[in-house]
Enzyme design. Structure first.
Site, PDB file in Angstrom:
ATOM      1  N   GLY A 187      27.160 -26.402  12.519  1.00  0.00           N
ATOM      2  CA  GLY A 187      28.045 -27.024  13.495  1.00  0.00           C
ATOM      3  C   GLY A 187      28.297 -26.211  14.741  1.00  0.00           C
ATOM      4  O   GLY A 187      28.659 -26.769  15.786  1.00  0.00           O
ATOM      5  N   ASP A 204      39.706 -18.936   4.651  1.00  0.00           N
ATOM      6  CA  ASP A 204      38.989 -18.870   5.920  1.00  0.00           C
ATOM      7  C   ASP A 204      39.261 -17.551   6.640  1.00  0.00           C
ATOM      8  O   ASP A 204      40.415 -17.113   6.749  1.00  0.00           O
ATOM      9  CB  ASP A 204      39.435 -20.042   6.805  1.00  0.00           C
ATOM     10  CG  ASP A 204      38.749 -20.064   8.152  1.00  0.00           C
ATOM     11  OD1 ASP A 204      37.518 -20.227   8.181  1.00  0.00           O
ATOM     12  OD2 ASP A 204      39.447 -19.902   9.173  1.00  0.00           O
ATOM     13  N   ALA A 205      38.182 -16.923   7.134  1.00  0.00           N
ATOM     14  CA  ALA A 205      38.255 -15.761   8.041  1.00  0.00           C
ATOM     15  C   ALA A 205      39.371 -14.777   7.677  1.00  0.00           C
ATOM     16  O   ALA A 205      40.321 -14.584   8.437  1.00  0.00           O
ATOM     17  CB  ALA A 205      38.412 -16.239   9.479  1.00  0.00           C
ATOM     18  N   HIS A 223      21.925 -14.771   8.108  1.00  0.00           N
ATOM     19  CA  HIS A 223      21.327 -14.357   9.379  1.00  0.00           C
ATOM     20  C   HIS A 223      19.919 -13.812   9.168  1.00  0.00           C
ATOM     21  O   HIS A 223      19.007 -14.080   9.963  1.00  0.00           O
ATOM     22  CB  HIS A 223      22.195 -13.298  10.042  1.00  0.00           C
ATOM     23  CG  HIS A 223      23.591 -13.752  10.351  1.00  0.00           C
ATOM     24  ND1 HIS A 223      23.959 -15.078  10.357  1.00  0.00           N
ATOM     25  CD2 HIS A 223      24.718 -13.045  10.673  1.00  0.00           C
ATOM     26  CE1 HIS A 223      25.246 -15.175  10.668  1.00  0.00           C
ATOM     27  NE2 HIS A 223      25.719 -13.958  10.865  1.00  0.00           N
ATOM     28  N   PHE A 227      23.078 -12.357   4.665  1.00  0.00           N
ATOM     29  CA  PHE A 227      21.993 -13.073   3.982  1.00  0.00           C
ATOM     30  C   PHE A 227      21.527 -14.244   4.842  1.00  0.00           C
ATOM     31  O   PHE A 227      20.329 -14.428   5.068  1.00  0.00           O
ATOM     32  CB  PHE A 227      22.478 -13.564   2.621  1.00  0.00           C
ATOM     33  CG  PHE A 227      21.459 -14.335   1.830  1.00  0.00           C
ATOM     34  CD1 PHE A 227      20.759 -13.731   0.796  1.00  0.00           C
ATOM     35  CD2 PHE A 227      21.192 -15.677   2.098  1.00  0.00           C
ATOM     36  CE1 PHE A 227      19.812 -14.447   0.049  1.00  0.00           C
ATOM     37  CE2 PHE A 227      20.258 -16.393   1.376  1.00  0.00           C
ATOM     38  CZ  PHE A 227      19.563 -15.770   0.349  1.00  0.00           C
ATOM     39  N   GLU A 258      35.988 -15.700   3.157  1.00  0.00           N
ATOM     40  CA  GLU A 258      35.069 -15.573   4.284  1.00  0.00           C
ATOM     41  C   GLU A 258      35.496 -14.337   5.052  1.00  0.00           C
ATOM     42  O   GLU A 258      36.648 -14.237   5.488  1.00  0.00           O
ATOM     43  CB  GLU A 258      35.132 -16.790   5.201  1.00  0.00           C
ATOM     44  CG  GLU A 258      34.155 -16.654   6.371  1.00  0.00           C
ATOM     45  CD  GLU A 258      34.482 -17.564   7.549  1.00  0.00           C
ATOM     46  OE1 GLU A 258      33.607 -17.738   8.408  1.00  0.00           O
ATOM     47  OE2 GLU A 258      35.617 -18.080   7.614  1.00  0.00           O
ATOM     48  N   HIS A 310      28.880 -25.158   7.268  1.00  0.00           N
ATOM     49  CA  HIS A 310      29.457 -25.893   8.399  1.00  0.00           C
ATOM     50  C   HIS A 310      29.410 -25.081   9.687  1.00  0.00           C
ATOM     51  O   HIS A 310      29.172 -25.624  10.777  1.00  0.00           O
ATOM     52  CB  HIS A 310      30.899 -26.315   8.075  1.00  0.00           C
ATOM     53  CG  HIS A 310      31.883 -25.193   8.111  1.00  0.00           C
ATOM     54  ND1 HIS A 310      32.150 -24.391   7.025  1.00  0.00           N
ATOM     55  CD2 HIS A 310      32.662 -24.719   9.115  1.00  0.00           C
ATOM     56  CE1 HIS A 310      33.056 -23.495   7.341  1.00  0.00           C
ATOM     57  NE2 HIS A 310      33.380 -23.660   8.604  1.00  0.00           N
ATOM     58  N   ASP A 311      29.657 -23.780   9.604  1.00  0.00           N
ATOM     59  CA  ASP A 311      29.640 -22.927  10.792  1.00  0.00           C
ATOM     60  C   ASP A 311      28.236 -22.786  11.365  1.00  0.00           C
ATOM     61  O   ASP A 311      28.017 -22.939  12.571  1.00  0.00           O
ATOM     62  CB  ASP A 311      30.171 -21.532  10.452  1.00  0.00           C
ATOM     63  CG  ASP A 311      31.671 -21.424  10.610  1.00  0.00           C
ATOM     64  OD1 ASP A 311      32.242 -22.138  11.457  1.00  0.00           O
ATOM     65  OD2 ASP A 311      32.285 -20.622   9.887  1.00  0.00           O
ATOM     66  N   GLN A 312      27.285 -22.449  10.498  1.00  0.00           N
ATOM     67  CA  GLN A 312      25.945 -22.119  10.974  1.00  0.00           C
ATOM     68  C   GLN A 312      25.191 -23.341  11.478  1.00  0.00           C
ATOM     69  O   GLN A 312      24.257 -23.201  12.272  1.00  0.00           O
ATOM     70  CB  GLN A 312      25.152 -21.414   9.863  1.00  0.00           C
ATOM     71  CG  GLN A 312      25.837 -20.168   9.314  1.00  0.00           C
ATOM     72  CD  GLN A 312      26.171 -19.143  10.395  1.00  0.00           C
ATOM     73  OE1 GLN A 312      25.591 -19.135  11.469  1.00  0.00           O
ATOM     74  NE2 GLN A 312      27.111 -18.257  10.092  1.00  0.00           N
TER      75      GLN A 312
END
Length: 577
Positions: free
Chosen positions: A380, A257-258, A312, A310, A283, A376-378
C-alpha cells in the site's frame, strides 16, 4: 480494597440493574453525562476520575459527555461509535457475546494471514470476512491478522487513523460482528490477531485532549505529540483497551503497530507490560532483540516481531529496486542472513539511514521473527499499490512463496497473495474535514513526486481508490491464479509435516557459489531455491534421499537422512523480468 477508580473499568459497564460510567478528566471540575436526552453530573473521585451509576440504563443506549460548553463528546473508552467519530458513543454489554475458546496455539506455530476487513470482500465488513474463513482454513491458514478495527472517520480507511483504540468500526459491523467473527474463526481452529494502534491517534475525531493530558510535547512522533505513557492514567487507558480485546473478545494475540514510536520512560515499558497480559506480535523498526527477548533477560517479552529486513532483502533481490530503504539490500547474502539471523543490520552502516543500525539477535530463536514477502505497508505504500503479482512472473512468485512458507521463521501472507491477486492495495481515506482531506491528497502526491509518480498517484479520498483495492475472489479459480493457489496449499502442507512447531535454532542457509540460489534445511526437508533467470548446476552439502515432486521451476525440495555429503542438482530457470 481497591479505590473505585481502579475497581471499575473505564467507559460504560453494564450491570444487572443499570450502567456504571468511569471517566478520566483531571482538567475538568464538572462533567455531565448526556444519556438519551437526560443529563446527570458525574461525581469527581480520586486521581482525576469521575464516576456515576444510572439505574435502568441498558446496552444500545447512546451517550456523550458535556465538558461545560453544552456540546457532547464521545467517550475516550468507547466500544462503538454508531454515528461516526464525532457522534455519541453506544453502550455495549460484552456479556452478550458468545465466543468459543481459541485453539490455544503459540504464535510460533501459526501461519498468519493479514487482511483488511473493508476490502477483503464485496460486503466490506466482518460478517463478509467470516464467510471466507472456511476457504482459508482449507488452505492451511491458522491465524487471521485483522488490520485496525478502531473507529475512524467515514467508511474507508486502513485503520491507522483510528481515534478510539478499544472500539470497533461501525461500518465493519461493530462489537457484535467482531465477537461473531472470532467465534467462527475459533470454530474452524483459526486464531485471531487484532492490529492495535497505541503509538498515536488519528487527526479527525480525536477529542481525548479535551478530557486530560493524554499527550506530551516533550516527545514528538511522525504524527505529532506522543501519547504520555509515563502518566499512569494514560497507561491504564491503553492497557484497558488491550484487555478488552483479550478478555471480552477472546482474541488470541495482538499485533502492536510501530512499537518504536511508543515512547515510555517508565521502569517497565508499556509494551513489556502488555506482553504479560497476552500474546503480542510487535512491529518494530529498531532491529533490537530487546523487543522479543524474555523478561528474564531484561527484554520486553513479545512473542514475535515483524522482520522488515527479510522482506527488503527478498524484494530487492527479485525486483532489482534500490530506492528508499531498498538501497541497503539486494545481495543474495542479505537474504541468507535474514533467514538465518532475523536481522541483516546488526550495527553496520545503513546507507538509507546514514548511520549504524541494529543489534545482534544472537540468542533469539528464528520463530520469533515473523516474515513476509508482502503486507499492507509494503504494497500500500507504493504509489500505485502494486503487488508482486504485477512485478514478477508466476515462477518467480512460486520461489517467493517457497522462501517465505518454508523458512524457519513464522510466516505471514497478505490477503490475495496466495493466488497472485492482481487488484492493487491502495492508500485510501474518507476524512470529513475538507482541509484535512485536501492535505492528505496533496501530501500523498508530493510523497511520490521524486519517483516521477506524482501525477499518477490515486487520490486517497476518492471512493474509486477504495473500490479498486477490493480483492476479486473469483480470480483464484482462473489460471494462472489457480496454479499459484494450489502451490501455496502444497507448501503449507509440507511446512506442517516438516515443522509442526517453530524452530528453536537458526537453519543453516547456504549461498550456492556462482549462482543466485539458496539451500537450507527445514525439519526433514532440504529446500533449494534459485532467484536467477538461468539454470545452474549446484553442489549442496546435505544428504537428501527423496525428491519431492513439485511443479515449480527454480524450487527443489527433498526429504533426507543420513550423514552429510555433497549432492549435485540442476535448478530449472525462473523467468524473471
Amino acid at each position: 480494597m481497591k479505590p473505585l477508580s481502579q475497581a471499575v473499568p473505564l467507559g460504560a459497564m453494564v450491570r444487572a440493574d443499570g450502567v456504571e460510567f468511569l471517566l478520566w478528566a483531571p482538567r475538568l471540575p464538572t462533567v455531565t453525562l448526556l444519556l438519551d436526552g437526560k443529563k446527570k453530573i458525574l461525581t469527581p473521585i480520586e486521581d482525576g476520575y469521575h464516576h456515576t451509576f444510572v439505574a435502568g440504563a441498558r446496552a444500545g443506549q447512546r451517550y456523550a459527555f458535556d465538558l461545560g460548553d453544552a456540546r457532547g463528546r464521545p467517550d475516550p473508552a468507547t466500544w462503538l461509535q454508531p454515528e461516526g467519530v464525532h457522534g455519541p458513543s453506544e453502550i455495549v454489554d460484552p456479556r452478550a457475546f458468545s465466543i468459543r475458546e481459541g485453539p490455544g496455539r503459540a504464535v510460533r506455530d501459526e501461519i498468519i494471514y493479514e487482511l483488511h476487513v473493508g476490502t477483503f470482500t464485496g460486503r466490506g465488513d466482518l460478517i463478509g470476512a467470516s464467510e471466507r474463513l472456511g476457504e482459508l482454513a482449507d488452505l492451511g491458514i491458522t491465524a487471521i491478522e485483522l488490520m485496525p478495527l478502531s473507529s475512524f472517520p467515514g467508511r474507508r480507511n486502513w485503520g491507522y487513523d483510528g481515534v478510539a483504540p478499544g472500539s470497533v468500526q461501525a461500518s465493519y459491523g461493530g462489537p457484535q460482528a467482531l465477537a461473531a467473527f472470532v467465534d467462527v474463526a475459533h470454530a474452524l481452529g483459526i486464531s485471531v490477531v487484532i492490529d492495535l494502534v497505541l503509538n498515536h491517534l488519528g487527526p479527525e475525531g480525536n477529542y481525548v485532549s479535551e478530557f486530560g493530558p493524554y499527550f506530551t510535547r516533550d516527545v514528538q512522533t511522525p504524527w505529532g505529540d506522543a501519547l504520555d505513557y509515563g502518566n499512569v492514567a494514560v497507561r491504564r487507558w491503553a492497557i484497558d483497551h488491550a484487555d478488552r480485546f483479550f478478555r471480552s473478545y477472546r482474541v488470541d494475540a495482538i499485533r502492536l503497530d510501530a512499537v518504536h514510536a511508543i515512547t515510555d520512560r517508565s521502569p517497565r515499558h508499556l509494551v513489556a507490560e502488555l506482553a504479560e497480559r497476552g500474546r503480542i506480535i510487535a512491529e518494530s523498526d529498531l532491529n533490537d532483540p530487546l523487543v522479543v527477548l524474555p523478561r528474564t533477560e531484561s527484554g520486553w517479552g513479545c512473542d514475535a516481531q515483524w522482520s522488515d529486513d527479510f522482506h527488503h532483502a527478498l524484494h530487492a533481490l527479485l525486483t532489482g529496486e534500490r530506492q528508499g530503504y531498498y538501497a541497503d539490500f539486494g545481495r543474495l547474502e542479505d537474504l541468507a542472513t535474514a533467514m538465518s539471523r532475523g536481522f541483516v543490520y546488526v550495527g553496520q552502516q545503513s546507507v538509507f539511514r546514514g548511520s549504524p543500525h541494529g543489534k545482534n539477535p544472537a540468542s533469539v530463536p528464528p520463530h520469533r521473527f515473523l516474515v513476509f514477502a508482502q503486507n499492507h505497508d509494503q504494497v500500500g505504500n507504493r504509489a500505485k499499490g502494486d503487488r508482486l503479482s504485477t512485478l514478477l512472473p508466476l515462477e518467480a512468485q512460486k520461489a517467493v512463496a517457497a522462501t517465505v512458507l518454508l523458512s524457519g521463521n513464522t510466516p505471514m501472507l497478505f490477503m490475495g497473495e496466495e493466488w497472485g491477486a492482481t487488484t492493487p492495495f491502495l492508500y485510501f481515506t474518507d476524512h470529513g474535514d475538507p482541509v484535512l482531506a485536501c492535505a492528505v491528497t496533496e501530501g500523498r502526491r508530493r510523497e511520490f513526486e521524486k519517483f516521477a509518480w506524482g501525477d499518477g498517484v490515486p487520490d486517497p479520498q476518492s471512493p474509486e481508490t477504495f473500490e479498486k483495492s477490493k480483492v476479486l475472489h473469483e480470480e483464484k479459480w482462473r489460471e494462472p491464479h489457480a496454479t499459484l493457489l494450489e502451490w501455496h496449499r502444497t507448501l503449507l502442507k509440507l511446512r506442517r509435516s516438516a515443522i509442526p512447531h517453530g524452530l528453536n535454532s537458526p537453519p543453516e542457509v547456504i549461498t550456492i557459489e556462482g549462482t543466485r540460489a539458496l539451500a537450507w534445511r527445514l525439519g526433514d526437508l532440504l529446500v533449494l531455491v534459485s532467484y536467477q533467470p538461468e539454470g545452474a548446476r549446484v553442489r549442496i552439502p546435505f544428504a537428501p534421499t527423496e525428491l519431492v515432486d513439485l511443479p515449480g521451476y527454480g524450487v527443489r525440495i527433498w526429504r533426507y537422512s543420513g550423514p552429510a555429503r555433497s549432492v549435485s542438482s540442476t535448478i530449472d530457470s525462473i523467468p524473471l523480468r
